[in-house]
Design a protein around this motif. Structure first.
Motif, PDB file in Angstrom:
ATOM      1  N   ARG A 134     -32.421 -26.503 -24.514  1.00  0.00           N
ATOM      2  CA  ARG A 134     -32.552 -25.193 -23.864  1.00  0.00           C
ATOM      3  C   ARG A 134     -32.423 -24.053 -24.882  1.00  0.00           C
ATOM      4  NH1 ARG A 134     -29.234 -28.059 -20.601  1.00  0.00           N
ATOM      5  NH2 ARG A 134     -27.390 -26.878 -21.267  1.00  0.00           N
TER       6      ARG A 134
ATOM      7  N   ILE B 110     -34.125 -21.189 -27.365  1.00  0.00           N
ATOM      8  CA  ILE B 110     -35.287 -20.305 -27.402  1.00  0.00           C
ATOM      9  C   ILE B 110     -35.262 -19.532 -28.709  1.00  0.00           C
ATOM     10  CG2 ILE B 110     -36.512 -18.404 -26.273  1.00  0.00           C
ATOM     11  CD1 ILE B 110     -34.964 -19.097 -23.705  1.00  0.00           C
TER      12      ILE B 110
ATOM     13  N   LEU C 266     -34.927 -12.555 -19.223  1.00  0.00           N
ATOM     14  CA  LEU C 266     -34.253 -13.833 -18.982  1.00  0.00           C
ATOM     15  C   LEU C 266     -33.482 -13.710 -17.674  1.00  0.00           C
ATOM     16  CD1 LEU C 266     -33.699 -16.672 -20.075  1.00  0.00           C
ATOM     17  CD2 LEU C 266     -31.594 -15.755 -21.098  1.00  0.00           C
TER      18      LEU C 266
ATOM     19  N   THR D 119     -30.982 -15.194 -15.063  1.00  0.00           N
ATOM     20  CA  THR D 119     -29.874 -16.142 -14.997  1.00  0.00           C
ATOM     21  C   THR D 119     -29.165 -16.012 -13.655  1.00  0.00           C
ATOM     22  OG1 THR D 119     -28.168 -14.667 -15.868  1.00  0.00           O
ATOM     23  CG2 THR D 119     -29.586 -15.773 -17.481  1.00  0.00           C
TER      24      THR D 119
ATOM     25  N   ALA E 111     -30.652 -10.411 -14.300  1.00  0.00           N
ATOM     26  CA  ALA E 111     -31.807 -10.454 -15.202  1.00  0.00           C
ATOM     27  C   ALA E 111     -31.602  -9.449 -16.323  1.00  0.00           C
ATOM     28  CB  ALA E 111     -33.095 -10.143 -14.453  1.00  0.00           C
TER      29      ALA E 111
ATOM     30  N   VAL F 175     -34.650  -9.622 -23.148  1.00  0.00           N
ATOM     31  CA  VAL F 175     -34.426 -10.236 -24.462  1.00  0.00           C
ATOM     32  C   VAL F 175     -34.976  -9.239 -25.464  1.00  0.00           C
ATOM     33  CG1 VAL F 175     -34.895 -12.195 -25.959  1.00  0.00           C
ATOM     34  CG2 VAL F 175     -34.666 -12.535 -23.482  1.00  0.00           C
TER      35      VAL F 175
ATOM     36  N   ALA G  67     -30.283 -20.988 -23.338  1.00  0.00           N
ATOM     37  CA  ALA G  67     -30.318 -20.778 -21.889  1.00  0.00           C
ATOM     38  C   ALA G  67     -29.449 -21.804 -21.179  1.00  0.00           C
ATOM     39  CB  ALA G  67     -31.761 -20.872 -21.391  1.00  0.00           C
TER      40      ALA G  67
ATOM     41  N   ASP H 235     -32.012 -21.178 -15.649  1.00  0.00           N
ATOM     42  CA  ASP H 235     -32.471 -19.900 -16.190  1.00  0.00           C
ATOM     43  C   ASP H 235     -33.996 -19.891 -16.275  1.00  0.00           C
ATOM     44  OD1 ASP H 235     -29.839 -19.274 -16.397  1.00  0.00           O
ATOM     45  OD2 ASP H 235     -29.784 -19.212 -18.604  1.00  0.00           O
TER      46      ASP H 235
ATOM     47  N   LEU I  69     -37.270 -17.826 -18.172  1.00  0.00           N
ATOM     48  CA  LEU I  69     -37.778 -16.877 -19.159  1.00  0.00           C
ATOM     49  C   LEU I  69     -39.108 -16.329 -18.656  1.00  0.00           C
ATOM     50  CD1 LEU I  69     -37.459 -15.597 -22.012  1.00  0.00           C
ATOM     51  CD2 LEU I  69     -38.836 -17.524 -22.883  1.00  0.00           C
TER      52      LEU I  69
ATOM     53  N   ARG J 298     -37.656  -5.874 -14.101  1.00  0.00           N
ATOM     54  CA  ARG J 298     -36.394  -6.599 -14.295  1.00  0.00           C
ATOM     55  C   ARG J 298     -35.582  -6.629 -12.999  1.00  0.00           C
ATOM     56  NH1 ARG J 298     -31.391  -5.280 -14.863  1.00  0.00           N
ATOM     57  NH2 ARG J 298     -31.890  -3.047 -14.957  1.00  0.00           N
TER      58      ARG J 298
ATOM     59  N   ARG K 203     -39.009 -22.190 -16.418  1.00  0.00           N
ATOM     60  CA  ARG K 203     -37.669 -22.450 -15.873  1.00  0.00           C
ATOM     61  C   ARG K 203     -37.073 -23.697 -16.517  1.00  0.00           C
ATOM     62  NH1 ARG K 203     -34.795 -25.166 -11.797  1.00  0.00           N
ATOM     63  NH2 ARG K 203     -33.224 -23.839 -10.810  1.00  0.00           N
TER      64      ARG K 203
END
Length: 483
Positions: A365, A367, A379, A381, A385, A388, A411, A415, A417, A440, A481
């Motif tokens: 996980r 990135i 991202l 979570t 949100a 990044v 992540a 989570d 992206l 977002r 995901r």
């Protein structure tokens, strides 16, 4: 078809055609509209002969009024937006000039061999248009006009119920829809020019337009045909660009244990020279996945009707190069974008690109990503949100040397992206930063069951942005995901 003289009518006097509307004050023609020549227009009118001075003054006033009306309708046509707007304006103006209430126009796609495209109607709903489409072309309102029109260059049916030359299906449909008479013209710039299509207008009662009205609508269609030809060519270029770009985007997204990926692409309503967006998900040899979105911009002074096709082709070349660099240097996003920037300068000197590239390790996980003037990824979570934040940098190909640091993060299971281009952010708000913030928040507020499925999340974000209909900008969205 029986050809009824334009000055005759089978309708009683009580049902005569309404007079033409009073013209507005003269206005200069729009730059894009072909200018009517009043002298040439007068030459086409009947000879004056021995006319008393008072009558001559009245006739000259009438001709000036007609010329002014023709110019106003041509200005409306020149200001029409796109092919659909041009066809609507043509029908509206033709109906006003003829004193008709309903109309129909068809165009001939290249290689159609006389088979018209789907018709556009005035005062006709979708069901009515479907009914008219059941009339065979050779026996309908455009009979003889879509190939090589005869010497008359028109089709006049003054009584759809009584004319013995009217086909049975056309007569049946005319009775069902309450059509009494039909007047149709081919759409061509001149007698020797290619026929682009045809337009027909319908009267509720039997009758025919008088000589003045017929003369005006003929002249109008002659001036409208070159503009229509340009709109048809532009529309074909748009469709070719859209077909090309769809063929260049991935047909399917790779499957990796621990990672689910979904994407959406909505092209702009009208392709422009400005750019062409892409997305991609690349299965790399070490079981990682490269995720990218971006946009190719520019095209130089040669941008023209085929700019959309050229931009789509450039997007395909850039995306293909990025795939190759991802295979070679996938774990180092900065190197991938640096190589892409060098390629742009070498092979696409008139273009630049915005991009974000992320190398994702589904098992760990992890990135690693870098961006070049692209919107910051989100991202999503369990806590909300967050952006990044990639370092602020110029688009690829804009400066002497592109360089920006990469970002690395880890992540958690569940989570998501989210990568996207500027077009999606501007759907949420016209100002870019406000749109990014709204996107977002929309991701953070997504229901839990939606966040479990990246495909549903993409659909949800599009819906929150106002739907998936084409807008003024390309729109690309990619969600990944971690399971």
């Amino acid at each position: 078809m029986t050809d009824v003289h334009p000055l005759t009518s089978t309708a009683p006097a009580a049902t005569a055609l309404p007079p033409a509307p009073a013209p507005a004050p003269p206005a200069p023609p729009a730059a894009a509209a072909p200018a009517a020549d009043p002298a040439a227009d007068l030459l086409l009118l009947p000879e004056l002969g021995e006319v008393p001075a008072a009558d001559l003054q009245d006739r000259l006033a009438g001709w000036l009024s007609d010329f002014t009306s023709l110019q106003e309708h041509l200005e409306l046509l020149a200001r029409a937006d796109g092919l659909a707007g041009t066809l609507d304006a043509l029908l509206d103006s033709g109906a006003a000039l003829l004193g008709a209430r309903r109309g129909l126009v068809v165009t001939l796609p290249p290689g159609s061999e006389g088979q018209p495209a789907r018709p556009v109607g005035l005062g006709l709903d979708r069901a009515t248009l479907g009914t008219l489409e059941t009339v065979p072309v050779e026996h309908g309102p455009f009979a003889g006009l879509l190939g090589r029109p005869g010497p008359e260059g028109r089709l006049l049916i003054a009584d759809l119920a009584a004319d013995p030359a009217v086909g049975p299906r056309f007569r049946e449909v005319a009775e069902q829809l309450g059509l009494g008479a039909c007047y149709a013209l081919p759409l061509a710039a001149g007698p020797a020019e290619e026929v682009l299509g045809a337009a027909a207008w319908f009267y509720d009662e039997p009758g025919s337009p008088d000589e003045r009205r017929e003369h005006l609508v003929r002249r109008y269609c002659e001036f409208a045909a070159p503009l229509l030809a340009r709109q048809l060519a532009a529309d074909r270029a748009v469709r070719a660009a859209e077909t090309l770009r769809r063929s260049l985007l991935p047909g399917h997204l790779p499957a990796r244990t621990g990672l689910r990926v979904a994407a959406r692409c909505v092209p702009a309503a009208l392709e422009r020279a400005a750019g062409s967006d892409w997305y991609d998900a690349i299965a790399l040899p070490d079981d990682t996945v490269g995720l990218t979105v971006g946009s190719v911009l520019g095209g130089g002074p040669g941008a023209g009707p085929h700019a959309g096709t050229e931009a789509a082709a450039a997007m395909g070349r850039v995306r293909a190069a990025l795939r190759a660099y991802a295979v070679l240097e996938g774990e180092d996003p900065v190197s991938v974008l640096g190589d892409l920037e060098l390629l742009l300068k070498t092979t696409e000197p008139t273009r630049s690109a915005t991009a974000v590239y992320a190398c994702v390790d589904p098992a760990g996980r992890r990135i690693a990503l870098a961006g070049a003037a692209n919107c910051p990824p989100v991202l999503l979570t369990r806590y909300g949100a967050n952006f990044v934040e990639t370092s602020l940098s110029a688009p690829l190909g804009m400066l002497s040397c592109w360089e920006a640091p990469g970002v690395e993060l880890t992540a958690e299971p569940g989570d998501v992206l989210v990568l996207y281009t500027e077009g999606l952010a501007r759907r949420f708000a016209p100002a870019l930063h406000a749109g990014q913030s709204a996107l977002r928040r929309a991701a953070a507020d997504a229901p839990r069951d939606v966040r479990l499925d990246p495909d549903r999340l993409c659909a949800h974000l599009l819906e929150q942005a106002g739907g998936g209909e084409p807008g003024t900008d390309d729109l690309v969205l990619l969600a990944a995901r971690f399971e």
